[in-house]
Write a protein that holds these residues in place. Structure first.
Motif, PDB file in Angstrom:
ATOM      1  N   UNK A  87       0.794  -1.225   0.000  1.00 21.83           N
ATOM      2  CA  UNK A  87       0.000   0.000   0.000  1.00 21.83           C
ATOM      3  C   UNK A  87       0.826   1.274   0.000  1.00 21.83           C
ATOM      4  N   UNK A  88       1.833   1.333  -0.856  1.00 15.03           N
ATOM      5  CA  UNK A  88       2.703   2.514  -0.878  1.00 15.03           C
ATOM      6  C   UNK A  88       2.079   3.652  -1.669  1.00 15.03           C
ATOM      7  N   UNK A  89       1.133   3.327  -2.528  1.00 19.48           N
ATOM      8  CA  UNK A  89       0.531   4.355  -3.375  1.00 19.48           C
ATOM      9  C   UNK A  89      -0.948   4.497  -3.042  1.00 19.48           C
ATOM     10  N   UNK A  90      -1.456   5.711  -3.245  1.00 19.96           N
ATOM     11  CA  UNK A  90      -2.884   5.927  -3.042  1.00 19.96           C
ATOM     12  C   UNK A  90      -3.397   6.923  -4.068  1.00 19.96           C
ATOM     13  N   UNK A  91      -4.715   6.943  -4.235  1.00 19.86           N
ATOM     14  CA  UNK A  91      -5.308   8.021  -5.035  1.00 19.86           C
ATOM     15  C   UNK A  91      -5.340   9.238  -4.139  1.00 19.86           C
ATOM     16  N   UNK A 146      -0.050   8.702  -5.911  1.00 17.72           N
ATOM     17  CA  UNK A 146       1.154   9.184  -5.231  1.00 17.72           C
ATOM     18  C   UNK A 146       1.334   8.452  -3.918  1.00 17.72           C
ATOM     19  N   UNK A 147       2.526   8.491  -3.366  1.00 18.21           N
ATOM     20  CA  UNK A 147       2.679   8.060  -1.972  1.00 18.21           C
ATOM     21  C   UNK A 147       2.067   9.121  -1.064  1.00 18.21           C
ATOM     22  N   UNK A 148       1.878   8.790   0.208  1.00 12.81           N
ATOM     23  CA  UNK A 148       1.291   9.739   1.142  1.00 12.81           C
ATOM     24  C   UNK A 148       2.104  11.032   1.182  1.00 12.81           C
TER      25      UNK A 148
END
Lengths: 821, 163
Positions: free
Chosen positions: A163-167, A177-179
């Motif tokens: 879960x390194x990337x998110x909308x 992007x990452x947080x």
């Protein structure tokens, strides 16, 4: 099974499958951008829309369940128009910068626009402006090329468990992007690069190196861990430029970890050996092959002419070399030298697994099944992070957990597996045996097993007696977990319908030992199961193969000298032939090994690079790397797979088996195996794989014991643990992998850091009874207090200075003290 | 609220019984954000990090949810949040002048906060009292009919209550 009609063709599929899955499994292609079979359907891109008879509107085939009798059309003018419109919308934002995009040529979006047309849409809107995010070391993210299909977000979170990337954001301004828009900090598996349907996520190490269509792609087997994944290597002008996984290819089904994807460039390290070297006085000087072989031949013949000559020569084989190389080494030792003094670093790992399972089950083989976790009720992991040591096997454990398995992890360190576990029993480092005994005690006391069957097995009464000392209270005292936790784990395990126990054993990890395997075996037998419930993978790419080829002291007629005799006992042998191994860096107790090697009359090191061990040699022979020779590797499943010669050898380097063949000729023995085929045939005739089934069961009760006890002088336990970016020591020569992790970092708990006055990211001196090294420290809440954790991969960090081996198979956990440096 | 004390099951209530663990954790995110924002005034990175650890949800997933909603902020906010209405009625009555004047006065652009964390300047679509246009709000208080004179009062009101 249900039947539906797609494009006039009747197809069958299982209930619960989507239209897209039904079509794909029957060879009907429906274009899509956001579908990946590893993750839950998303229905985000709308490219896979199809016409379904009797329904007014088009449906996304990836998110619509196939129904019995359904009539589906996938390529009508109406569908094509809809797809064209969808693509037109995507191109409102997506820049047509294909000329400078590395993805061009193998870009799903590009292919679809090529097929469906209309790149110049009717809509004019401001394009997203975002320069490539190049902050991360290996993955580059260009947000304006992203079509928000979410494949990377979902794969990273659902499948990789990271879960390194998110909308991030909402509406038009949404980006992947990452947080906090920071640099990507992840497992660096690079799976997102493979699945990105556009050029939004790119392999930074491959950027601007070549257009995909100018690459020649060839499949081979990964040289790192024993999963044996298939790498698709892109080669141009005789140089490997990139590695990727292809869907459904090989034992891993196209999944790769970062080592396989980014680590191949270790073969381009600067200190590759290009010519043989001979020691003249103090210096190693380049020589020709003829000189080197003549030199070895003379010296070896002289040593062999002494009394007990052949007994004084030993050899160390390698998990990095192919089966053919290792088999040739064995032939050389048995036919030319006449000795069975052969071993490998697996003496501290896989050999012990084989030995223990032979004792318990009478097994002459031990393989794992990478898919074994799938469908099991309970998975118990003992002090291992399989998603680090065997990443693709680890993925299957995570998959099993997602599909409903209970994952119980007994480990001192917080790992990816503990994060995804149902129950994390944070036992103290090195107390796995006590934990397992405690579980058995609970099972026996509560009668959660079939006493009639178990009591008929040899050793049951001894086992029962030995468990007396492992009451929950006692185990709590040793392991630090509560008795409720222990009882809970025992009950879950015993009541499960199916289960596996999995852990690793390798020279680079020091909290487990042969007793751990025996205790785990006892538990498995107690629950009425056989060796298939024990999933203990071999360590490296060809550990299993080297062992099978007979690189072990007991392969011949007589019991030869083993690794410990050869490396830790001065005077045990006079000459040592080391092929593809770097004992000085890899094996514990560096100073002792150096002392033994220096006392040798003749040390021959045959390797691909100038290793720490090679620096001590009398003769160094340059060997071809994994990509420069043909041969086979056998993975932990016992599957033998071809590796191919893809590029030319470096300098004058030769494949290991050829060097040994040439040396034999130079010594006057014709090996009769002039070609690789001849050698393969000989292997087939000589090496018979024995079936891994047996009905023998014996309990071998073991008592918990630990290594050195911390005291005032050395107050911390030293735990060596592998890290995700490296496998063995060779990967540390990869410049790409070193961008993420280039030195051994010693992790300690905040409390210990305070106690010893150490701050995060500062340098510390680590002192054990055997030596001292300087390392960079990291304060981490992933590790418990009272212990420090360090990876043993990096030769220059010299962790083996601090450690010592356990010769009899017990736990060899050292104690150390740390000082701010 | 201390993130460490967060009780997922209590917060999610009865719904928790019928949804899976992952959804349960994801389900409490917005409640948690609201409580955190109540305490800190915004969602500090390190608190979200603690929340990520506590729930064992990836930080990117947490940030992804938070960044979707306009109500959550990731940098400290001023004591006074001044919102200038840019709705149609206010627009025709010169809302832009009000905004420019405030921007000049406090040396910040819309969406920014003064260095001393006294005031955050924002724009808003419509406050719902178009009859008073142009309108601005200071926290919960509405100031309407902002002419030249009223503007001075507005500035004064913002500055005054800083102390």
């Amino acid at each position: 099974m249900i039947e539906l009609t797609i494009n006039g063709k009747k197809v069958k599929t299982e209930k619960g499958k989507t239209i897209l899955q039904a079509a794909l499994s029957n060879g009907i292609k429906i274009p899509n951008l956001c579908y990946d079979k590893r993750v839950v359907p998303f229905g985000g891109c709308r490219v896979c829309v199809v016409e379904i008879e009797g329904q007014r509107k088009l449906e996304a085939s990836c998110a619509t369940l196939a129904g019995d009798g359904m009539v589906v059309l996938t390529d009508t003018p109406k569908v094509r128009r809809a797809r064209q419109a969808v693509l037109e919308f995507m191109l409102v934002h997506h820049p047509l910068d294909c000329p400078v995009c590395d993805k061009a040529g193998e870009c799903d979006l590009q292919e679809l626009v090529y097929e469906y047309g209309k790149p110049d849409g009717r809509f004019v809107r401001e394009k997203k402006h975002s320069p490539p995010d190049t902050k991360g070391p290996l993955v580059e993210l260009t947000a304006n090329r992203c079509i928000l299909c979410g494949k990377c977000v979902r794969l990273c979170s659902e499948y990789q468990g990271r879960g390194a990337l998110g909308f991030i954001g909402r509406g038009f301004s949404t980006v992947v992007q990452p947080a906090f828009g920071e640099a990507i900090e992840c497992d660096y598996c690079g799976q997102c690069i493979d699945i990105c349907p556009t050029g939004a996520l790119l392999n930074k190490s491959f950027k601007y190196k070549a257009r995909p269509w100018s690459l020649e792609e060839k499949d081979t087997i990964c040289p790192f861990c024993s999963c044996g994944c298939t790498l698709t290597l892109g080669i141009r002008e005789g140089k490997i430029l990139r590695s990727r996984g292809k869907e459904d290819l090989g034992v891993s089904g196209g999944n790769l970890c970062g080592r396989g994807r980014f680590g191949f460039d270790y073969i381009y390290s600067e200190n590759r050996l290009k010519t043989p070297f001979i020691r003249k006085e103090a210096n190693l000087e380049p020589s020709t092959w003829d000189e080197a072989l003549a030199y070895i031949s003379d010296r070896l013949k002289y040593i062999l002419s002494n009394a007990n000559g052949s007994e004084s020569v030993g050899a160390i084989g390698s998990h990095r070399c192919t089966n053919e190389d290792n088999f040739m080494l064995r032939k050389f030792m048995q036919n030319v030298v006449g000795s069975d003094n052969m071993d490998s670093s697996s003496a501290l790992g896989f050999s012990r697994v084989r030995k223990a399972l032979n004792m318990v089950f009478g097994l002459k083989d031990h393989t794992i099944d990478m898919k074994s976790p799938i469908g099991k009720d309970v998975i118990l992991i003992i002090e291992s992070d399989l998603s680090v040591t065997h990443p693709v096997f680890g993925l299957n454990i995570l998959k099993a957990k997602r599909e409903g398995a209970k994952l119980i992890v007994a480990d001192s360190k917080e790992t990816k597996l503990t994060k995804h576990s149902t129950q994390w029993s944070r036992i103290k480092q090195g107390t796995g045996v006590a934990f397992l005994n405690g579980i058995m005690k609970v099972i026996v006391d509560k009668g959660l097993f079939n006493r009639e069957v178990a009591s008929g097995i040899t050793g049951f009464s001894e086992l029962e007696k030995s468990l007396e000392a492992y009451s929950p209270e006692k185990v709590t005292e040793i392991t630090g977990i509560s008795s409720e936790e222990l009882i809970g784990a025992a009950e879950t395990l015993a009541k499960a319908k199916s289960r596996i126990l999995s852990f690793t054993l390798s020279p680079s990890e020091n909290t487990k030992c042969i007793d751990t395997i025996l205790a785990a075996s006892n538990l498995v037998i107690l629950l009425g199961e056989g060796p298939e419930s024990l999933q203990i993978p071999a360590e490296y790419a060809n550990t299993y193969g080297a062992y099978s080829m007979g690189i072990r002291p007991d392969a011949g007629k007589s019991e030869g000298k083993n690794l410990f005799d050869m490396l830790y006992v001065s005077g045990s042998i006079n000459a040592l032939y080391i092929m593809g191994e770097d004992p000085v860096s890899v094996l514990p107790y560096k100073s002792r090994i150096i002392k033994t090697l220096k006392s040798l009359e003749l040390l021959i090191v045959q390797d691909i690079a100038l290793t720490e061990t090679a620096k001590l040699a009398h003769v160094i022979l340059p060997a071809s790397s994994w990509a420069e020779k043909d041969g086979t590797f056998t993975n932990a499943e016992g599957v033998t797979q071809r590796v191919y010669k893809l590029i030319d050898s470096t300098g004058e380097a030769l494949p290991d088996w050829q060097i040994l063949r040439n040396l034999s000729s130079a010594m006057g023995t014709d090996m009769a195996a002039g070609t690789l085929e001849g050698l393969s045939n000989e292997i087939k005739k000589t090496i018979r794989s024995e079936k891994a089934t047996s009905n023998k069961r014996t309990f071998h009760p073991v008592l918990y014991s630990r290594g050195e006890e911390p005291d005032n002088e050395y107050p911390l336990s030293l735990v060596t643990r592998d890290i995700l970016q490296h496998s063995g020591t060779m990967s540390t020569r990869s410049k790409t992998l070193n961008l993420v992790s280039s030195e051994a970092i010693i992790e300690m708990n905040e409390r210990d850091a305070k106690r010893f006055g150490i701050s995060d990211n500062s340098h510390v001196k680590v002192i054990s009874r055997r030596g001292a090294v300087y390392l960079r420290a990291a304060v981490s809440d992933e590790v418990p207090d009272g212990a420090v954790y360090v990876p043993a991969h990096f030769p220059h960090s010299g962790i083996s200075t601090l450690t010592s081996p356990s010769i009899h198979g017990g736990i060899a956990m050292e104690t150390v003290r740390v000082e701010a440096a | 609220m201390r993130v460490e004390d967060l009780d997922v099951n209590e917060m999610i209530g009865d719904v928790g019984k019928i949804i899976c663990e992952h959804d349960r954790k994801k389900g409490v995110l917005i409640h948690a954000f609201q409580k955190i924002q109540q305490d800190y005034g915004y969602l500090p990175g390190e608190v979200l990090m603690t929340l990520s650890k506590k729930l064992s949800l990836p930080l990117a997933e947490i940030y992804s949810v938070a960044s979707f909603y306009k109500q959550f902020h990731f940098s400290p906010r001023g004591k006074k949040v001044v919102r200038v209405c840019m709705g149609t009625a206010c627009h025709v009555r010169g809302a832009k002048n009000v905004l420019n004047a405030l921007e000049d006065e406090f040396g910040i652009k819309q969406g920014e906060t003064t260095d001393d964390l006294a005031m955050t300047l924002e724009t808003v679509g419509c406050v719902g009292c178009c009859g008073l246009a142009p309108v601005a709000t200071i926290n919960e208080d509405v100031v309407g009919d902002i002419g030249k004179k009223k503007l001075e009062l507005l500035v004064k009101a913002i500055k005054e209550e800083e102390k």
